[in-house]
Design a protein around this motif. Structure first.
Motif, PDB file in Angstrom:
ATOM      1  N   ARG A 142       0.813  -1.221   0.000  1.00 16.86           N
ATOM      2  CA  ARG A 142       0.000   0.000   0.000  1.00 16.86           C
ATOM      3  C   ARG A 142       0.846   1.271   0.000  1.00 16.86           C
ATOM      4  O   ARG A 142       0.476   2.270  -0.604  1.00 16.86           O
ATOM      5  N   ASN A 143       1.959   1.252   0.704  1.00 18.96           N
ATOM      6  CA  ASN A 143       2.812   2.429   0.793  1.00 18.96           C
ATOM      7  C   ASN A 143       3.537   2.647  -0.543  1.00 18.96           C
ATOM      8  O   ASN A 143       4.362   1.826  -0.947  1.00 18.96           O
ATOM      9  N   SER A 144       3.232   3.745  -1.210  1.00 17.28           N
ATOM     10  CA  SER A 144       3.773   3.971  -2.552  1.00 17.28           C
ATOM     11  C   SER A 144       5.289   4.141  -2.549  1.00 17.28           C
ATOM     12  O   SER A 144       5.972   3.719  -3.498  1.00 17.28           O
ATOM     13  N   GLU A 200       7.415   2.684  -0.522  1.00 16.78           N
ATOM     14  CA  GLU A 200       7.966   1.336  -0.422  1.00 16.78           C
ATOM     15  C   GLU A 200       7.791   0.585  -1.743  1.00 16.78           C
ATOM     16  O   GLU A 200       8.703  -0.100  -2.209  1.00 16.78           O
ATOM     17  N   ARG A 226       8.102  -4.321   3.478  1.00 16.05           N
ATOM     18  CA  ARG A 226       9.069  -3.271   3.846  1.00 16.05           C
ATOM     19  C   ARG A 226      10.404  -3.609   3.186  1.00 16.05           C
ATOM     20  O   ARG A 226      10.999  -4.651   3.450  1.00 16.05           O
TER      21      ARG A 226
END
Length: 386
Positions: free
Chosen positions: A278-280, A282, A314
């Motif tokens: 979800r974290n762009s 990353e 991560r």
């Protein structure tokens, strides 16, 4: 009396059907099916001789994943044993297909079952019911024709020469390119002659245009004529097979705009593949790693990370296992599906691009669409845009 006759007749018919000869089986063409003649527990008709392999046009190699056996390097098949077997296949005029096995026992089992023609791996000398050849390879027991051909072809110094050749290919010399400056004009904030293309297609890649430029410099040092030993072409080092999948014609692969446009499209596909991250910020790192080392190798590293208690979404956690995919303990792990990879190279690739991207952000400011210093004037729409 009538009842006795009926009982007798039924018994006679039943007995006749039992002693009736079984009709021979035939193929769809009407010819009789031959029975397998067993020899040393191997069906003779299952042994693919050299002439059969040549008529079929394919040699099937059995091996295991590893740095000296077989692995995928940016879409190019590598490994000393693989490269040797490929040369043998070329010598007898056939293509080569690789079947990756779990271990030695799996290779031997599949060879005996006729699922492969040759084990291309340095086997121990104590395995029964196989035919050793070419120093430490093996074919099915009794396949003397193929074994003799391999023995005549093989020379003791071949493996060492192939290893040296592979080592040269994998050094920095593997990309033929002119090394240009990483910044064309620092005072004006111009990174390269291709900044206007990076800015135009960055929206397709869903990233900062300066990140796209940093990746391009890592791939080709801004040389549109760069070419790798594996056949990767142009500014973004696109493989011909990838270009075909992206709809980029062969005659356009060297064109700077078309090359960048196709790379942006490929990056977008990778971005979609890793949408579970979800974290762009990353996700960008995973996309870069996949562009360099292959997305399925990256997925293997994610599986290892999760297995050993790390965060599989991560990059700092996953990059550790990307590197570890170069060691047997990890590329042979049960959760790994795609085997060995040159993980340190991929981890360093991501790190270097991010470092250069940080430098570029200090040199070239973000510009609005249409404000690039070297904006093209033709106004045509590139047909590789998505």
């Amino acid at each position: 009396m009538r009842l006795k006759f009926i009982v007798f007749l039924a018994a006679f018919i039943s007995l006749s059907s039992c002693v009736e000869k079984k009709k021979p089986q035939t193929t769809p063409w009407g010819t009789p099916v031959k029975k397998s003649v067993k020899k040393d527990s191997i069906a003779v008709e299952d042994t693919f001789k050299l002439s059969d392999i040549q008529n079929n046009g394919e040699l099937i190699m059995l091996t295991v994943s590893g740095p000296t056996t077989y692995y995928d390097y940016r879409g190019y098949k590598m490994g000393t044993q693989y490269l040797l077997c490929e040369k043998f296949a070329q010598a007898i005029g056939v293509s080569l297909r690789v079947e990756v096995c779990k271990d030695i026992a799996d290779m031997v089992r599949r060879l005996k079952k006729g699922e492969g023609d040759v084990i291309a791996y340095p086997l121990p000398k104590n395995i029964k019911d196989i035919q050793y050849c070419a120093s430490s390879w093996a074919v099915q027991k009794g396949n003397r024709e193929l074994a003799d051909t391999l023995n005549r072809w093989y020379k003791p110094d071949m493996a060492e020469k192939m290893k040296e050749e592979e080592s040269v290919l994998l050094t920095s010399r593997n990309v033929i390119r002119h090394v240009y400056s990483p910044v064309l004009n620092k005072s004006q904030g111009v990174l390269s002659h291709y900044d206007h293309f990076f800015q135009e297609y960055a929206s397709i890649a869903r990233c900062d245009w300066r990140l796209l430029a940093a990746q391009c410099y890592q791939e080709s040092t801004f040389d549109p004529h760069a070419r790798s030993f594996a056949g990767a072409c142009g500014l973004m080092q696109i493989m011909p097979s990838t270009a075909h999948e992206l709809g980029l014609p062969e005659d356009k692969i060297w064109d700077p705009e078309s090359n960048i446009a196709a790379a942006a499209k490929y990056i977008r596909q990778l971005d979609y593949h890793f949408r579970d991250i979800r974290n762009s910020a990353e996700r960008r790192k995973f996309v870069l790693a996949a562009y360099n080392g292959g997305m399925w190798h990256v997925r293997d590293a994610m599986s290892l990370t999760e297995k050993f208690g790390g965060d599989p979404r991560r990059w700092n956690d996953v990059s550790e296992y990307v590197r570890k995919l170069a060691t047997p303990e990890f590329f042979n792990d049960s959760v790994v599906k795609y085997g060995y990879m040159r993980g340190s190279e991929t981890a360093d690739y991501v790190s270097r691009i991010h470092s250069r991207w940080a430098q570029y952000r200090g040199v070239a400011k973000e510009r609005g669409k249409g404000s690039a210093p070297a904006r093209r004037k033709s106004g045509h729409k590139n047909k590789y845009r998505v």
